[in-house]
Design a protein around this motif. Structure first.
Motif, PDB file in Angstrom:
ATOM      1  N   TYR A 220     -71.176  60.109  41.489  1.00 50.09           N
ATOM      2  CA  TYR A 220     -72.005  59.484  42.517  1.00 50.09           C
ATOM      3  C   TYR A 220     -71.532  59.885  44.089  1.00 50.09           C
ATOM      4  O   TYR A 220     -70.592  60.749  43.997  1.00 50.09           O
ATOM      5  CB  TYR A 220     -72.096  57.753  42.489  1.00 50.09           C
ATOM      6  CG  TYR A 220     -70.822  57.289  42.968  1.00 50.09           C
ATOM      7  CD1 TYR A 220     -70.816  56.414  44.057  1.00 50.09           C
ATOM      8  CD2 TYR A 220     -69.511  57.401  42.460  1.00 50.09           C
ATOM      9  CE1 TYR A 220     -69.542  55.984  44.951  1.00 50.09           C
ATOM     10  CE2 TYR A 220     -68.465  56.784  43.102  1.00 50.09           C
ATOM     11  CZ  TYR A 220     -68.393  56.174  44.151  1.00 50.09           C
ATOM     12  OH  TYR A 220     -67.167  55.736  44.974  1.00 50.09           O
TER      13      TYR A 220
ATOM     14  N   GLN B   6     -65.735  63.398  43.702  1.00 49.35           N
ATOM     15  CA  GLN B   6     -67.323  63.211  43.674  1.00 49.35           C
ATOM     16  C   GLN B   6     -68.132  64.533  44.262  1.00 49.35           C
ATOM     17  O   GLN B   6     -69.094  64.997  43.865  1.00 49.35           O
ATOM     18  CB  GLN B   6     -67.860  62.281  44.529  1.00 49.35           C
ATOM     19  CG  GLN B   6     -67.221  60.850  43.850  1.00 49.35           C
ATOM     20  CD  GLN B   6     -67.262  60.596  42.380  1.00 49.35           C
ATOM     21  OE1 GLN B   6     -68.415  60.837  41.673  1.00 49.35           O
ATOM     22  NE2 GLN B   6     -66.484  59.854  41.666  1.00 49.35           N
TER      23      GLN B   6
ATOM     24  N   ALA C  82     -81.149  61.105  41.516  1.00 50.16           N
ATOM     25  CA  ALA C  82     -80.249  60.078  40.756  1.00 50.16           C
ATOM     26  C   ALA C  82     -80.898  59.869  39.728  1.00 50.16           C
ATOM     27  O   ALA C  82     -82.101  59.692  39.339  1.00 50.16           O
ATOM     28  CB  ALA C  82     -80.421  58.832  41.652  1.00 50.16           C
TER      29      ALA C  82
ATOM     30  N   SER D  97     -76.377  57.181  44.995  1.00 45.86           N
ATOM     31  CA  SER D  97     -75.623  56.976  46.260  1.00 45.86           C
ATOM     32  C   SER D  97     -74.967  55.470  46.341  1.00 45.86           C
ATOM     33  O   SER D  97     -75.873  54.666  45.947  1.00 45.86           O
ATOM     34  CB  SER D  97     -76.131  57.364  47.337  1.00 45.86           C
ATOM     35  OG  SER D  97     -76.634  58.717  47.490  1.00 45.86           O
TER      36      SER D  97
ATOM     37  N   ALA E  95     -74.066  52.319  42.593  1.00 50.53           N
ATOM     38  CA  ALA E  95     -73.889  53.682  41.719  1.00 50.53           C
ATOM     39  C   ALA E  95     -72.561  54.027  41.280  1.00 50.53           C
ATOM     40  O   ALA E  95     -72.014  54.291  40.135  1.00 50.53           O
ATOM     41  CB  ALA E  95     -74.588  54.770  42.615  1.00 50.53           C
TER      42      ALA E  95
ATOM     43  N   ALA F  42     -71.417  54.420  37.611  1.00 52.35           N
ATOM     44  CA  ALA F  42     -70.768  55.930  37.372  1.00 52.35           C
ATOM     45  C   ALA F  42     -69.427  55.815  36.714  1.00 52.35           C
ATOM     46  O   ALA F  42     -68.923  56.518  36.034  1.00 52.35           O
ATOM     47  CB  ALA F  42     -70.896  56.789  38.191  1.00 52.35           C
TER      48      ALA F  42
END
Length: 338
Positions: A96, A160, A253, A305, A309, A313
């Motif tokens: 994310y 990330q 996303a 984001s 998220a 994740a």
């Protein structure tokens, strides 16, 4: 970045030991129920970058397709065939774009920097490892992009590869991947499990971060067990745009996925069948890569984001199956006996 013929031939060479099987769309669970228009719109973001002979006419036609779910589904079913490459079960994880607090200058609160890429660092070069960089060799060179208030946040921003940093005046700085130090990624989760600090059962990004914060001295040593180090650049993105993926375009996303391009060409539609607590059957587009993403049945799903998220994740470590959608001629060339 344009996906070139040279990259295509390198990809072909890597597939020699990986068995391939052409499937029917009817063999993809919940294929009919997916939102093919969302996947099609994500595919369009990078389709123009695919310049191989079998992709060019497909992308030219894609620009003329009516933007509705039926036309999008017909597009994929008419021009592609599902190809299973390698040996399931797959391994799916999630990533994310974190939203963090930061400062353009060092303060009593914000003491941990993220750096832009040093000018002497070249692609493919093996440079100083994480521990050496953290010891301060870059201080005083003016390479700091921003300062954060938590070294754990800095570490996970490296994993990330992109983030949003809110400054004290309320402005938002977007940063993305600019390069790495050339050392292979090592999972600190595996280190903590091997040391008995965490169990495999409760291993997640959240549990790792909590342990490191609760054990700052030992935690810093554990973080340095991953020698890979990421450098960043400022991005001029609007709030509604996703971070920049490996193809140089914004990712989407729950429709963009990171893959190993040695097996899955960037820009390729991929059908994800993820098992686990929150099973997922969905068409996504391979638009990103990652240091830990290796193999034909390995993928990292982009969850979006922000905090929610990140929570979603950080707990994903599931099996299942990854199926590529390839142009018809390419699909049957991989599995000529079908």
């Amino acid at each position: 970045m344009r996906v070139s013929l040279a990259a295509f031939f390198l990809w072909l060479g890597s597939l020699m030991a990986a068995p391939a099987q052409v499937l029917d769309f009817a063999e993809l669970p919940d294929w009919d129920a997916d939102n093919h228009l969302e996947a099609f719109e994500t595919f369009l973001k990078t389709c123009d970058m695919l310049d191989q002979p079998d992709w060019a006419p497909i992308c030219k036609l894609a620009a003329t397709v009516d933007p509705n779910p039926t036309a999008a589904r017909d597009f994929f079913e008419l021009l592609f065939r599902p190809v299973l490459l390698g040996h399931p079960p797959a391994l799916f994880t999630g990533y994310y774009e974190p939203v963090l607090q930061g400062s353009p200058v060092r303060t009593a609160r914000f003491q941990w920097p993220i750096y832009r890429r040093p000018p002497e660092l070249r692609d493919g070069m093996t440079w100083y490892d994480r521990a050496t960089i953290e010891s301060g060799i870059l201080r005083g060179r003016g390479l700091e992009i921003a300062w954060l208030d938590d070294p754990v946040d800095v570490f996970f921003l490296h994993i990330q590869g992109s983030g949003r940093i809110q400054m004290p005046d309320g402005t938002m700085l977007r940063v993305g991947y600019a390069g790495r130090n050339g050392h292979a990624y090592r999972s600190i989760g595996s280190v903590l499990v091997a040391r008995g600090a965490l169990s495999q059962h409760n291993l997640s990004a959240q549990s790792i971060a909590a342990w490191v914060r609760a054990n700052p001295q030992a935690g810093a040593q554990v973080l340095n067990q991953n020698p890979s180090y990421i450098f960043f650049r400022k991005l001029g993105l609007t709030d509604d745009q996703g971070p920049i993926g490996a193809m140089g375009r914004s990712i989407t996303a729950m429709r963009s996925v990171a893959v190993d391009p040695a097996f899955v060409p960037l820009g390729t539609p991929v059908w994800i069948e993820k098992s686990g607590a929150d099973p997922l059957n969905r068409l996504m587009i391979a638009q990103d890569t990652g240091g830990a993403i290796k193999g034909a049945q390995r993928a990292d799903i982009f969850f979006g984001s922000g905090h929610a998220a990140g929570l979603a994740a950080g707990t994903v470590k599931d099996g299942g199956r990854l199926v590529m959608l390839l142009p018809i001629d390419r699909a049957f060339a991989l599995a000529p006996d079908e």
